[in-house]
Enzyme design. Structure first.
Site, short mmCIF file in Angstrom:
data_model
loop_
_atom_site.label_atom_id
_atom_site.label_comp_id
_atom_site.label_asym_id
_atom_site.label_seq_id
_atom_site.Cartn_x
_atom_site.Cartn_y
_atom_site.Cartn_z
N TRP A 225 0.84 -1.20 0.00
CA TRP A 225 0.00 0.00 0.00
C TRP A 225 0.87 1.25 0.00
O TRP A 225 0.64 2.18 -0.77
CB TRP A 225 -0.92 0.02 1.22
N TYR A 229 1.09 4.13 -2.84
CA TYR A 229 0.71 5.50 -2.48
C TYR A 229 1.83 6.47 -2.83
O TYR A 229 1.58 7.57 -3.34
CB TYR A 229 0.39 5.56 -0.99
N ASP A 245 -6.62 -0.67 -0.28
CA ASP A 245 -7.01 0.57 0.38
C ASP A 245 -8.47 0.53 0.80
O ASP A 245 -9.35 0.13 0.02
CB ASP A 245 -6.78 1.75 -0.57
#
Length: 296
Positions: A225, A229, A245
């Site tokens: 993640w 990001y 997410d």
């Protein structure tokens, strides 16, 4: 070179439409005390670390479509080009919204969201290293908690500005400052302290390039993640996607779709090469609860 006596004002052109209010709202929810603030009337102000010294940027909507009004207070006026480039990246001003809308508007899942908000952009950042640290801070906690942790880092290790502007008083801590900090002094779980310390050390020494996903994943406490990001917001990867997410999951479920990671990945194949823009529509849809569109 000495700084100007007042701010340098520029108009930053872009191709409409642009959901500037949405971008500023996104940044406002994540604003870190001392580094960022939302201005009356919807403007955004923050400090920025530039090649020749600190600066403060202010961005707000222009009086006519196609321009963002910018004001730059710089330690050295030769940093104007860098400050302009960082501001454009922050607001994603260099993407063509028509190309993205054309690619996504007929999609059976998010097409209605795209048609309803064709000016939605991907919020970028003025400092990739700062964004990487903040991404690690935000792992598995709320946005509010992450901004609280970031504000504590600023208060303890940030660099005070010689000329504060409004509530903007500090630069976000440099990687070297965080690398030299006592990890036990960071008020957060031990695993996150280790992750911040190792990331900051790798950035400070130049041992890590943020675009090297394999090297990022090899650091303790950094998972997929966070890597995605960083790719989306710090590196401007238009196809970055975050299947795990929570906002993506809720956005898909609001549209009556399976939001679990494997299903989300499969659904997102149709959105290449603009999956990062699809994420913005899903996040907005999750926040607004787009139930009417889900029933359509």
């Amino acid at each position: 070179m000495a700084p100007s006596t007042g701010p340098i004002r520029l108009r930053l052109p872009y191709r409409p439409p642009l959901d500037l209010d949405g971008l500023i709202a996104f940044l406002g929810r994540r604003a870190v005390a001392g580094v960022e603030e939302i201005l009356p009337g919807g403007g955004y102000r923050r400090s920025v670390r530039l090649p020749r010294g600190p600066g403060v940027i202010e961005l707000r909507g222009g009086h006519e479509p196609g321009y963002v009004e910018a004001a730059f207070r710089l330690h050295d006026d030769r940093d104007l080009a860098a400050a302009t480039e960082r501001s454009r990246a922050l607001l994603d001003l260099d993407h063509d919204p028509d190309t993205i809308t054309e690619a996504l508007r007929d999609d059976t899942v998010i097409g209605a969201l795209v048609a309803a908000a064709p000016g939605r952009r991907v919020p970028g950042h003025v400092d990739p290293d700062e964004l990487a640290v903040r991404a690690v801070l935000g792992q598995q906690i709320s946005v509010a908690a992450a901004t609280t942790h970031a504000a504590r880092l600023v208060a303890a290790y940030g660099e005070p500005l010689d000329r504060p502007v409004g509530a903007v008083t500090h630069l976000f801590p440099a990687p070297s400052a965080l690398a030299d900090a006592d990890p036990t002094a960071l008020a957060m779980p031990a695993s996150r302290r280790r992750a911040i310390h190792s990331l900051a050390g790798a950035l400070a020494t130049g041992a890590l390039t943020l675009g090297d996903a394999t090297a990022l994943l090899a650091l303790p406490g950094i998972g997929p993640w966070t890597v995605c990001y960083i790719a989306m917001r710090a590196l401007g990867d238009a196809d970055a996607f975050l299947p795990t997410d929570l906002g993506v999951r809720r956005g898909l479920e609001a549209l009556g779709r399976d939001g679990r990671p494997r299903a989300a990945l499969a659904t997102a194949e149709a959105w290449r090469p603009y999956r990062a823009y699809a994420v913005q529509h899903l996040w907005a849809g999750a926040a607004a609860g787009h139930k009417a569109l889900a029933r359509a």
